[in-house]
Write a protein that holds these residues in place. Structure first.
Motif, PDB file in Angstrom:
ATOM      1  N   LYS A  14       2.712 -15.799  13.639  1.00 51.13           N
ATOM      2  CA  LYS A  14       3.391 -14.681  12.140  1.00 51.13           C
ATOM      3  C   LYS A  14       3.085 -15.070  11.262  1.00 51.13           C
ATOM      4  O   LYS A  14       3.050 -14.223  10.062  1.00 51.13           O
ATOM      5  CB  LYS A  14       5.029 -16.134  12.647  1.00 51.13           C
ATOM      6  N   ARG A  17       0.964 -11.543  11.177  1.00 50.12           N
ATOM      7  CA  ARG A  17       2.492 -10.570  10.541  1.00 50.12           C
ATOM      8  C   ARG A  17       2.012 -10.036   9.844  1.00 50.12           C
ATOM      9  O   ARG A  17       2.568  -9.494   8.761  1.00 50.12           O
ATOM     10  CB  ARG A  17       3.065 -10.662  11.157  1.00 50.12           C
ATOM     11  N   THR A  18       2.454 -11.622   8.822  1.00 48.68           N
ATOM     12  CA  THR A  18       3.038 -12.169   7.303  1.00 48.68           C
ATOM     13  C   THR A  18       1.426 -11.357   6.454  1.00 48.68           C
ATOM     14  O   THR A  18       1.887 -10.729   5.316  1.00 48.68           O
ATOM     15  CB  THR A  18       2.998 -12.876   7.343  1.00 48.68           C
ATOM     16  N   VAL A  20      -0.629  -8.987   7.469  1.00 50.76           N
ATOM     17  CA  VAL A  20      -1.077  -8.018   7.602  1.00 50.76           C
ATOM     18  C   VAL A  20       0.444  -6.682   7.040  1.00 50.76           C
ATOM     19  O   VAL A  20       0.046  -6.028   6.195  1.00 50.76           O
ATOM     20  CB  VAL A  20      -0.944  -6.957   9.163  1.00 50.76           C
ATOM     21  N   LEU A  21       1.891  -6.987   6.873  1.00 51.58           N
ATOM     22  CA  LEU A  21       2.831  -6.635   6.039  1.00 51.58           C
ATOM     23  C   LEU A  21       2.529  -6.582   4.037  1.00 51.58           C
ATOM     24  O   LEU A  21       2.412  -5.894   3.554  1.00 51.58           O
ATOM     25  CB  LEU A  21       4.023  -6.941   6.625  1.00 51.58           C
ATOM     26  N   LEU A  22       1.436  -7.932   4.031  1.00 51.40           N
ATOM     27  CA  LEU A  22       1.246  -7.382   2.295  1.00 51.40           C
ATOM     28  C   LEU A  22      -0.235  -6.862   2.387  1.00 51.40           C
ATOM     29  O   LEU A  22       0.194  -6.484   1.232  1.00 51.40           O
ATOM     30  CB  LEU A  22       0.729  -9.212   2.362  1.00 51.40           C
ATOM     31  N   VAL A  24      -0.362  -4.035   4.223  1.00 46.98           N
ATOM     32  CA  VAL A  24      -0.122  -2.946   4.219  1.00 46.98           C
ATOM     33  C   VAL A  24       1.243  -2.612   3.043  1.00 46.98           C
ATOM     34  O   VAL A  24       0.725  -1.844   1.981  1.00 46.98           O
ATOM     35  CB  VAL A  24       1.313  -2.563   5.524  1.00 46.98           C
ATOM     36  N   LEU A  25       2.025  -3.103   2.604  1.00 52.49           N
ATOM     37  CA  LEU A  25       2.636  -3.316   1.316  1.00 52.49           C
ATOM     38  C   LEU A  25       1.947  -3.250   0.280  1.00 52.49           C
ATOM     39  O   LEU A  25       2.624  -2.124  -0.862  1.00 52.49           O
ATOM     40  CB  LEU A  25       3.815  -4.124   0.861  1.00 52.49           C
TER      41      LEU A  25
END
Length: 191
Positions: A14, A17-18, A20-22, A24-25
């Protein structure tokens, strides 16, 4: 309990994933901003109404003379922006309408009105004659010839001249003078 599904591994997954998401954003927003910037897109609020002249036209080489015969200095102590009109000799009704509109535009500047002058090449129409910002210039073929698109068959263009004597913007004949006011208001904020 299986080593592949331990609570530590689940929490670690988790967290990744967090992260990687940050990533990408953050970098996705930067990439989108870069694409928009280099494609030439600008928000509607930042667009000019008039045509920005690239390069600006240097009028310092054609120093104007007031109708009274006194020289007119482009550079002064105050930052004075100018609205320049160079109508043809046979300009009648269109010039009267334009002069009425310019007088209203000048009044709408309110406390900034002292930083705007209206230069009229030749004899100004009566509606503009009483405006304190008016500076009637003596006819000057050299000054008139230096203005881009001055002999537009559609009518009389209006120019914005910066405090140093450079023509930086041209408003086509018949354009809404509210756009001229908007452009000049933006420029007045650049003090």
């Amino acid at each position: 309990m299986n080593a592949a599904t331990s609570p530590q591994d689940t929490a670690r997954g988790k967290g990744r994933r967090t992260l990687v998401l940050l990533f990408v954003l953050f970098f996705g927003a930067m990439a989108l901003a870069g694409v928009l910037r280099f494609s030439g897109w600008q928000p509607a609020a930042h667009k000019n109404v008039g045509q920005l002249l690239q390069p600006p036209v240097d009028l310092r080489l054609q120093p104007p003379v007031l109708a009274s015969g006194a020289p007119y200095a482009w550079k002064s102590e105050e930052k004075i922006w100018r609205i320049l009109v160079a109508p043809p000799a046979a300009c009648a009704e269109q010039c009267v309408t334009l002069s009425q509109g310019l007088a209203k535009v000048w009044q709408l500047f309110g406390h900034n009105a002292d930083n705007v002058k209206i230069l009229w090449l030749g004899t100004p129409p009566a509606p503009l004659a009483g405006t304190p910002a008016l500076r009637a210039l003596a006819p000057s073929p050299a000054l008139r010839a230096a203005l881009p698109g001055v002999d537009d068959p559609a009518g009389v263009p209006v120019y914005i001249v910066d405090p140093n004597g450079f023509v930086i913007m041209r408003h086509a004949p018949g354009t809404d003078l509210g756009g001229l006011r908007k452009d000049l208001s933006t420029l007045l904020k650049l003090k």
